[in-house]
Design a protein around this motif. Structure first.
Motif, PDB file in Angstrom:
ATOM      1  N   GLY A 134      56.667  20.455  78.860  1.00 27.51           N
ATOM      2  CA  GLY A 134      55.969  21.704  79.043  1.00 27.51           C
ATOM      3  C   GLY A 134      56.476  22.708  78.036  1.00 27.51           C
ATOM      4  O   GLY A 134      57.537  22.534  77.427  1.00 27.51           O
ATOM      5  N   ASN A 162      62.051  19.455  81.339  1.00 30.30           N
ATOM      6  CA  ASN A 162      61.003  19.910  82.241  1.00 30.30           C
ATOM      7  C   ASN A 162      61.613  20.313  83.585  1.00 30.30           C
ATOM      8  O   ASN A 162      62.436  19.578  84.135  1.00 30.30           O
ATOM      9  CB  ASN A 162      59.966  18.807  82.469  1.00 30.30           C
ATOM     10  CG  ASN A 162      59.056  18.626  81.271  1.00 30.30           C
ATOM     11  OD1 ASN A 162      58.830  19.558  80.502  1.00 30.30           O
ATOM     12  ND2 ASN A 162      58.526  17.425  81.104  1.00 30.30           N
ATOM     13  N   TRP A 221      51.229  22.983  80.327  1.00 25.06           N
ATOM     14  CA  TRP A 221      51.864  22.059  81.263  1.00 25.06           C
ATOM     15  C   TRP A 221      50.955  20.830  81.370  1.00 25.06           C
ATOM     16  O   TRP A 221      50.222  20.646  82.333  1.00 25.06           O
ATOM     17  CB  TRP A 221      52.057  22.736  82.623  1.00 25.06           C
ATOM     18  CG  TRP A 221      52.948  21.996  83.567  1.00 25.06           C
ATOM     19  CD1 TRP A 221      52.567  21.175  84.584  1.00 25.06           C
ATOM     20  CD2 TRP A 221      54.384  21.994  83.572  1.00 25.06           C
ATOM     21  NE1 TRP A 221      53.670  20.662  85.216  1.00 25.06           N
ATOM     22  CE2 TRP A 221      54.797  21.157  84.631  1.00 25.06           C
ATOM     23  CE3 TRP A 221      55.348  22.624  82.783  1.00 25.06           C
ATOM     24  CZ2 TRP A 221      56.136  20.925  84.919  1.00 25.06           C
ATOM     25  CZ3 TRP A 221      56.676  22.402  83.078  1.00 25.06           C
ATOM     26  CH2 TRP A 221      57.062  21.557  84.134  1.00 25.06           C
TER      27      TRP A 221
END
Length: 212
Positions: free
Chosen positions: A9, A30, A132
């Motif tokens: 992300g 993440n 994301w």
């Protein structure tokens, strides 16, 4: 057997007019969790006009909160020069500058003010996107950023920290339908609609009912 590559992300900043990519920040790790809140924008209010009770004034206001870790352990073990001399200062500074105007922009505004410009417009930031995965690319405003530095080297450079980010998703109500950010929001909303269409409707019997 090769393990699938884990994507990260992150945050992307683009020029709102040209769409030119200005900066890409991939999270080092993440987060284990991500919280989202959607505040409904309803027309009806308690004791108000009953004809408005089921009407929506616009897109729900979505906020996102996450906590990311930044750690220089691997870089220090590999004796990377930047980590050895600065720790994670560069990574933290990159995140902090997401919520700061540049020094040049501040000086330019000050110069205009001193020259007698009657109205100095607020500084415009780049369009910030929270990414994301492919199904979640949304324009956001960073509402809060907090950093907890947890470990330091002998020169007091931080080498491990937790960063908490608060994000507010910007919808077409904020950006307009004709803007680049507004178009990205509509793409995100259509993606949610498509995903919802893949979820089969349950039978009433599952709720203990036969008819409504």
């Amino acid at each position: 057997m090769t393990s699938p590559r884990m994507i990260k992300g992150g945050i992307v900043q683009v020029d709102p007019a040209s769409g030119t990519r200005l900066k890409v920040i991939a999270l080092q790790y993440n987060p284990d969790s991500l919280s989202r809140t959607l505040q409904i924008q309803a027309s009806g209010t308690e004791g108000g006009d009953r004809s408005q009770a089921l009407r929506l004034r616009g897109a729900a206001v979505e906020t996102i909160k996450l906590e990311a870790e930044v750690d220089a352990t691997d870089q220090l073990a590999a004796a990377e020069p930047a980590a050895c001399s600065l720790g994670i200062h560069p990574q933290l500074a990159t995140l902090e500058l997401l919520v700061q105007p540049t020094s040049a922009a501040l000086q330019a505004n000050d110069a205009m003010s001193r020259s007698g410009v009657l109205e100095v417009l607020p500084l415009e930031a780049p369009l910030t996107l929270f990414v994301w995965g492919r199904n979640r690319v949304v324009p956001v405003r960073i509402t809060d950023l907090s950093v907890t530095e947890e470990a330091f080297d002998v020169n007091l450079n931080p080498i491990r920290a937790k960063v908490s980010l608060g994000l507010r998703v910007l919808s077409v109500d904020d950006l307009g339908f004709d803007s680049r950010g507004g178009a990205l929001y509509l793409t995100y909303l259509r993606s949610r609609e498509s995903l919802a269409g893949r979820s089969a409707s349950a039978n009433l019997s599952a709720l203990g009912l036969e008819v409504i």
